[in-house]
Write an enzyme that holds these catalytic residues in place. Structure first.
Site, mmCIF file in Angstrom:
data_model
loop_
_atom_site.group_PDB
_atom_site.id
_atom_site.type_symbol
_atom_site.label_atom_id
_atom_site.label_comp_id
_atom_site.label_asym_id
_atom_site.label_seq_id
_atom_site.Cartn_x
_atom_site.Cartn_y
_atom_site.Cartn_z
ATOM 1 N N GLU A 143 15.515 -13.154 -1.790
ATOM 2 C CA GLU A 143 16.525 -14.396 -1.834
ATOM 3 C C GLU A 143 17.734 -13.601 -1.972
ATOM 4 O O GLU A 143 18.624 -13.729 -2.127
ATOM 5 C CB GLU A 143 16.449 -14.956 -3.640
ATOM 6 C CG GLU A 143 15.353 -16.488 -2.892
ATOM 7 C CD GLU A 143 13.972 -15.909 -3.964
ATOM 8 O OE1 GLU A 143 13.911 -14.763 -3.585
ATOM 9 O OE2 GLU A 143 13.610 -17.079 -4.309
ATOM 10 N N CYS B 63 12.922 -17.909 -9.320
ATOM 11 C CA CYS B 63 12.368 -17.646 -10.025
ATOM 12 C C CYS B 63 13.783 -17.248 -10.781
ATOM 13 O O CYS B 63 14.517 -17.615 -10.043
ATOM 14 C CB CYS B 63 11.753 -15.479 -9.978
ATOM 15 S SG CYS B 63 13.165 -14.584 -9.611
ATOM 16 N N CYS C 261 16.687 -14.934 -9.209
ATOM 17 C CA CYS C 261 16.845 -15.023 -8.175
ATOM 18 C C CYS C 261 18.213 -16.633 -8.298
ATOM 19 O O CYS C 261 19.044 -17.359 -7.736
ATOM 20 C CB CYS C 261 15.762 -15.949 -6.703
ATOM 21 S SG CYS C 261 15.606 -14.062 -6.956
#
Length: 178
Positions: A67, A95, A98
């Protein structure tokens, strides 16, 4: 002027673009990286403007998640940090890092495949992308081609564990997100 729709605009389904993100995830798998892939779609043109896969091992960089790399490419493409005309497709629930980058980049829509019950920051462990106190809250759709995304992750970790044993929940990266 013709009424024909150009080929690249015929199929704008989430599955089509998640399929492109899965191609990136497979590239990560082949490079012995955690198999997560991402693409960023320019909504107006229907074209992919960025594509990336995890490169933490290659770059020796803990921030080299799919990402983050895709967001950086898209920002370079637009020559701007606000990515307000885009959709991010990623094979695994983002996560914390990101998700923060998605909010900061003002990406209006995120589509992901598998959930990450150990590190996901949409709805699994944290709720960063759904937090209404953020200055930007994207629309989020999870579960698109989730089985394929999850299977790729499971295969990757099964090959790397002694005896091929799998641990944790299906689709989990067992602490090794994005």
């Amino acid at each position: 002027m013709s009424d024909e729709v150009p080929d690249f605009l015929e199929d704008l389904s989430p599955e089509r673009f998640m399929g492109e993100a899965l191609k990136e995830a497979r590239r990560a798998f082949e490079a012995e990286e955690v198999p997560v892939g991402a693409v960023i779609l320019d909504v107006e043109s229907g074209r992919i403007v960025a594509r990336a896969h995890n490169q933490r091992e290659l770059l020796r960089d803990p921030t080299a998640h799919a990402e983050i790399l895709a967001i950086t490419q898209a920002a370079d493409y637009y020559k701007a940090w606000r990515l307000t005309g885009c959709v991010l497709y990623v094979t695994l629930e983002p996560c914390l890092m990101c998700a923060g980058a998605i909010v900061q980049a003002r990406i209006p829509e995120v589509v992901y495949g598998a959930v990450d019950p150990k590190a996901g920051a949409h709805c699994s462990t944290f709720e960063v992308l759904a937090n209404s106190s953020n200055n930007h809250v994207p629309r989020v759709q999870g579960g698109v081609l989730a089985d394929e995304s999850s299977a790729l992750l499971k295969d990757f970790f099964r090959q790397r564990r002694p005896g091929g044993a799998s641990r944790g929940d299906p689709g989990s990266t067992n602490g090794a997100p994005g």
